[in-house]
Each structure stands twice: as structure tokens, then as C-alpha cells.
Enzyme design. Structure first.
Site, short mmCIF file in Angstrom:
data_model
loop_
_atom_site.label_atom_id
_atom_site.label_comp_id
_atom_site.label_asym_id
_atom_site.label_seq_id
_atom_site.Cartn_x
_atom_site.Cartn_y
_atom_site.Cartn_z
N ARG A 36 0.82 -1.22 0.00
CA ARG A 36 0.00 0.00 0.00
C ARG A 36 0.85 1.27 0.00
O ARG A 36 2.02 1.24 0.34
CB ARG A 36 -0.92 0.03 1.22
CG ARG A 36 -0.19 0.04 2.57
CD ARG A 36 0.08 1.43 3.12
NE ARG A 36 0.93 1.44 4.29
CZ ARG A 36 2.24 1.64 4.25
NH1 ARG A 36 2.86 1.85 3.11
NH2 ARG A 36 2.96 1.65 5.36
N HIS A 43 1.13 10.56 9.94
CA HIS A 43 1.31 10.62 11.40
C HIS A 43 0.04 11.03 12.12
O HIS A 43 0.09 11.70 13.16
CB HIS A 43 2.48 11.55 11.77
CG HIS A 43 3.81 11.00 11.36
ND1 HIS A 43 4.54 10.16 12.17
CD2 HIS A 43 4.50 11.10 10.20
CE1 HIS A 43 5.65 9.82 11.54
NE2 HIS A 43 5.64 10.36 10.34
N GLY A 134 10.89 -4.02 3.10
CA GLY A 134 11.48 -2.93 3.87
C GLY A 134 11.53 -1.61 3.12
O GLY A 134 12.27 -0.71 3.50
N GLY A 136 8.95 0.51 2.69
CA GLY A 136 7.89 1.44 3.10
C GLY A 136 6.57 1.21 2.37
O GLY A 136 5.64 2.00 2.51
N SER A 139 5.36 -4.48 2.85
CA SER A 139 5.48 -5.89 2.52
C SER A 139 5.10 -6.74 3.72
O SER A 139 4.61 -7.87 3.57
CB SER A 139 6.90 -6.22 2.08
OG SER A 139 7.80 -6.12 3.17
N ASP A 185 -2.16 -0.48 7.56
CA ASP A 185 -1.59 -1.38 6.56
C ASP A 185 -2.43 -2.65 6.39
O ASP A 185 -2.69 -3.09 5.26
CB ASP A 185 -0.16 -1.77 6.95
CG ASP A 185 0.75 -0.56 7.08
OD1 ASP A 185 0.29 0.56 6.79
OD2 ASP A 185 1.92 -0.74 7.48
N TYR A 235 10.77 9.28 16.48
CA TYR A 235 9.33 8.98 16.49
C TYR A 235 8.74 9.05 17.90
O TYR A 235 7.69 9.68 18.09
CB TYR A 235 9.04 7.62 15.83
CG TYR A 235 9.33 7.61 14.35
CD1 TYR A 235 8.75 8.56 13.50
CD2 TYR A 235 10.16 6.67 13.79
CE1 TYR A 235 9.01 8.56 12.14
CE2 TYR A 235 10.43 6.66 12.42
CZ TYR A 235 9.85 7.61 11.60
OH TYR A 235 10.11 7.61 10.26
#
Ligand code: ADP
Ligand code: MG
Length: 391
Positions: A36, A43, A134, A136, A139, A185, A235
Site C-alpha cells: 500500500r 502521522h 522494507g 515502506g 510488505s 496497513d 518517532y
């Protein structure tokens, strides 16, 4: 110029050949689940806001067959997965549940088996994918949702709802991959519909499809092919700022705040905290406004807000980097582009650009010529969620 996206049937074909070579049996079941991109709503998920992703034509397939020996045998064809790429383990029981272990890639599969809603049988299976690992594009969710769909197919026991299925896959990622991800996701990989984005309310977990099916519009994904190493506090710091700002405003989360509420407390907080909160509050509003613009097929405003989102992520939330800023600036210079922004967590990874089909080659040429790095492109339209495939 764009990467060729392999057909689902080609991925299945390769996996079926490997199944025959490794396990000596013909495929009886084949399923797939997509990766996706999030079009807008950066965020906002952990602030109980809205996200607006689409499923990609890049998918993970699981091909295999049910067995009666109580053993799960699975192999991945992805060279970038950690070794060994072929694993075997017992179907879990109440006394002997599955636990995360090495190789890491198989934990996504084990986590889904452990969180499946019903009894699981043994199987042999092969995984193949066109979603970069990996990168983004999620997967990880594609593998989880494909695995869940495979289990539904071999046991002939579908989940009670798509939402329950997505939540089980999210739990697998939390508990077996140790990744405290939001719901986006797994929701989009499960519920995506061709020609639609999925508007998800991260507070109520309600979602609805919104058409983006104009054949003249495509989504260009540009991988910057950079990933800046983070100190690890980036983050968490932003999450804490959002939580503290909400508490200061006397609210459960920033979802409940209007920009006027924040302004009243501006002098009580650091400038950084103020800007971090401002991004979230404006982004939640932009995502809602984007949904309205899309319903009205107002692509100009839809795109304008997407670019605004980029600059809010850059200037207020501070999760961009020079490479992503350059990709966005170059994209929006080209006529026919509605909007462009970084997508995903930031500090590298991909941008998305909403662009007229007949301008997409010009955008790719322009970026290729001017971008400081080596970009990779995928030209996509909103695609279908997880499904069982005909063999
Ligand atoms: P992203 O979801 O953005 O691609 P993650 O770090 O969340 O990145 O997940 C990537 C990991 O998921 C890989 O390192 C691998 O362990 C696992 N994975 C995903 N797809 C596959 C696959 N098709 N085969 C094996 N492992 C996979
Ligand atoms: Mg992931």
C-alpha cells in the site's frame, strides 16, 4: 522508465514451480494480498485521526496445499529475506503455542497462524512477492494478510469480518514482529478495492471506499532509495509531544482539537511541540477535506492539499529530508501534476505524486535528470485487496 510490475499470474507461476521442486506437489490454493501507499494522513493514526491509503498492484502471493501431517512447511522466494528461507514447524496447540524465533521473516507467518480465528491444518506453501521488502510499501502487512487468506482458503473457514481479519494480522505484527504499528496497513491490504482509496477513521475503526477511478489519473510512486539512520528518539519524541499537547488542551487526543484550541496554549509549550501538534491538527483536517475533494472529483484541490501535507511534514513535523524535498519540488514543477508528498514515516523512502496519465513520463524524465540520487518508479492505480486466486 518505470519498474515493470510483474503480473500476479507470473508470481503464482514461479511459486507453483518452486512448490513442485521443493515439496513435490501441485498447487491447490493460491492467494494474494497487496502492499500500500498512504495518499494523505501522515502521522495521524496514533492521534486517532484519519488515513487515506490505496492498495497497490504490487502483491505477495502464497501458493500451496493443505496437508494432514500437522506440519507447516513454508518457503519464501525473496532473496532479501533472512536465511534460512525454508522453515518447518508444528501446527500450534494450546499447550505448544508458536513463539517468535529466527528467521525473522517467518515470524509474520507464525504470528498470523497463532492469531487465526479457528483451527489450522498443516500445509506446504511458497511465498513470492512484487512488494519490495522494507521499502515502506508494507510488505509486512502484505505477507500477513496473504498468509491469513491462505489459511482461510485451506481450512474453508473465513474470518467473521474483514475487520476481524485485519485486526488479527495487526496483532501478529505487534506480538511476533515486535512492531507497534497502527491499523492502516492491514486494513487496506484486506479491504482495498480497485479504483478506490480507503478512508479510515483510526478512532472508530470505521472505513469506507472513495472512488479514484479516473483512467486519466495515476499515482506515481518514487523511491528516493535513501533511508537516513535515526537516533531512535525521533518517532517517540513526536508521539510524546502529541500526547502532551492533547493533555494540555484537556483532550483525549489531538483528534478532538481545532487549530484555535492549540493557539490558546501556544505560549505554554515549546515551539517544537507546538509545531508538531500543529501538523497533526491541520493534517487531520486536510485528510477529511481531501476525502470531500475526491468525492467531488476536484483533483486540483485534492492535489493541492497533498502538497500542503508534504510541507507540513517538512516544516512542522520535521520528518522529511533533502532527497524527499527535492523529489516533491521537482514533481510539482511539471505540468499535469496535481500534488506530491513524502509517504510513510519519513527520513527517506518514497514519495507519491498524483498526476495525469499523459504527463507521468515527463515527471519521471524530469526527476531522473535532476534528482541527486537514483530513483525507482512505479506507476500505479488503486488496486484490489486480498483475494483467493483461480489456478
Ligand atoms: P515494509 O513493511 O515497509 O516492507 P517491514 O520492515 O515492516 O517493511 O517488513 C519487512 C520484513 O517483512 C522483511 O524484512 C521480511 O522479514 C518480512 N517480509 C515481508 N514480505 C516478505 C516475503 N514476501 N517473504 C519473506 N519475508 C517477507
Ligand atoms: Mg511493515
Amino acid at each position: 522508465m518505470a519498474a515493470v510490475i510483474p503480473k500476479v499470474s507470473e508470481l503464482v507461476q514461479k511459486a507453483s514451480e518452486a512448490l513442485l521442486a521443493e515439496y513435490g506437489c501441485e498447487a491447490e490454493t493460491a492467494v494474494c494480498a497487496p502492499g500500500r501507499v498512504n495518499i494523505i494522513g501522515g502521522h495521524t493514526d496514533y492521534n486517532e485521526g484519519f488515513v487515506f491509503p490505496m492498495a497497490l498492484p504490487l502483491v505477495t502471493v502464497v501458493v500451496g496445499k493443505k496437508t494432514s501431517d500437522g506440519i507447516c512447511c513454508i518457503k519464501t522466494l525473496m532473496p532479501s529475506a533472512d536465511e534460512p528461507r525454508m522453515v518447518e514447524f508444528q501446527v500450534p496447540t494450546a499447550e505448544n503455542p508458536l513463539k517468535p524465533s529466527k528467521p525473522y521473516w517467518a515470524n509474520y507467518v507464525k504470528g498470523v497462524i497463532q492469531n487465526f480465528h479457528g483451527p489450522v491444518s498443516g500445509f506446504v506453501a511458497v511465498v513470492n512477492s512484487s512488494v519490495p521488502l522494507g521499502g515502506g510499501l508494507s510488505s509486512s502487512a502484505a505477507l500477513e494478510v496473504a498468509t491469513y487468506t491462505f489459511l482461510e482458503a485451506i481450512t474453508q473457514d473465513p474470518a467473521e469480518s474483514l475487520k476481524a481479519k485485519a485486526l488479527a494480522c495487526q496483532k501478529a505484527e505487534h506480538t511476533f514482529a515486535n512492531m507497534p504499528c497502527g491499523i492502516m496497513d492491514q486494513f487496506i491490504s484486506t479491504m482495498g478495492k480497485a479504483g478506490n482509496l480507503l478512508f479510515i477513521d483510526c478512532r472508530t475503526l470505521e472505513s469506507k471506499c472513495v472512488a479514484l477511478d479516473d483512467p486519466d489519473i495515476v499515482i506515481l510512486i518514487t523511491n528516493s532509495n535513501v533511508r537516513h539512520t535515526l537516533r531512535g528518539s525521533e518517532y517517540p519524541l513526536r508521539r510524546i509531544h502529541c500526547q502532551k499537547a492533547a493533555v494540555m488542551l484537556g483532550m483525549k487526543s489531538l483528534r478532538d482539537a481545532a487549530i484555535e484550541d492549540l493557539e490558546k496554549y501556544k505560549d505554554c509549550m515549546s515551539d517544537t511541540m507546538y509545531r508538531h501538534a500543529r501538523h497533526v491538527i491541520t493534517e487531520i483536517k486536510r485528510t477529511q477535506d481531501c476525502e470531500v475533494a475526491l468525492v467531488n472529483k476536484d483533483y486540483q484541490n485534492f492535489g493541492r492539499m497533498i502538497t500542503e501535507c508534504h510541507y507540513s511534514l517538512k516544516n512542522d513535523f520535521e520528518v522529511s529530508c533533502p532527497e524527499l524535498d527535492e523529489l516533491v519540488a521537482l514533481a510539482v514543477e511539471v505540468p499535469g501534476v496535481f500534488g506530491s508528498r513524502l509517504t510513510g514515516g519519513g527520513f527517506g523512502g518514497c514519495t507519491i505524486t498524483v498526476v495525469k496519465q499523459d504527463s507521468v513520463d515527463a515527471v519521471m524524465s524530469h526527476i531522473k535528470e535532476k534528482y541527486r540520487g537514483t530513483p525507482t518508479f512505479y506507476v500505479c492505480q488503486p488496486s484490489e485487496g486480498a483475494r483467493i486466486l483461480q489456478l
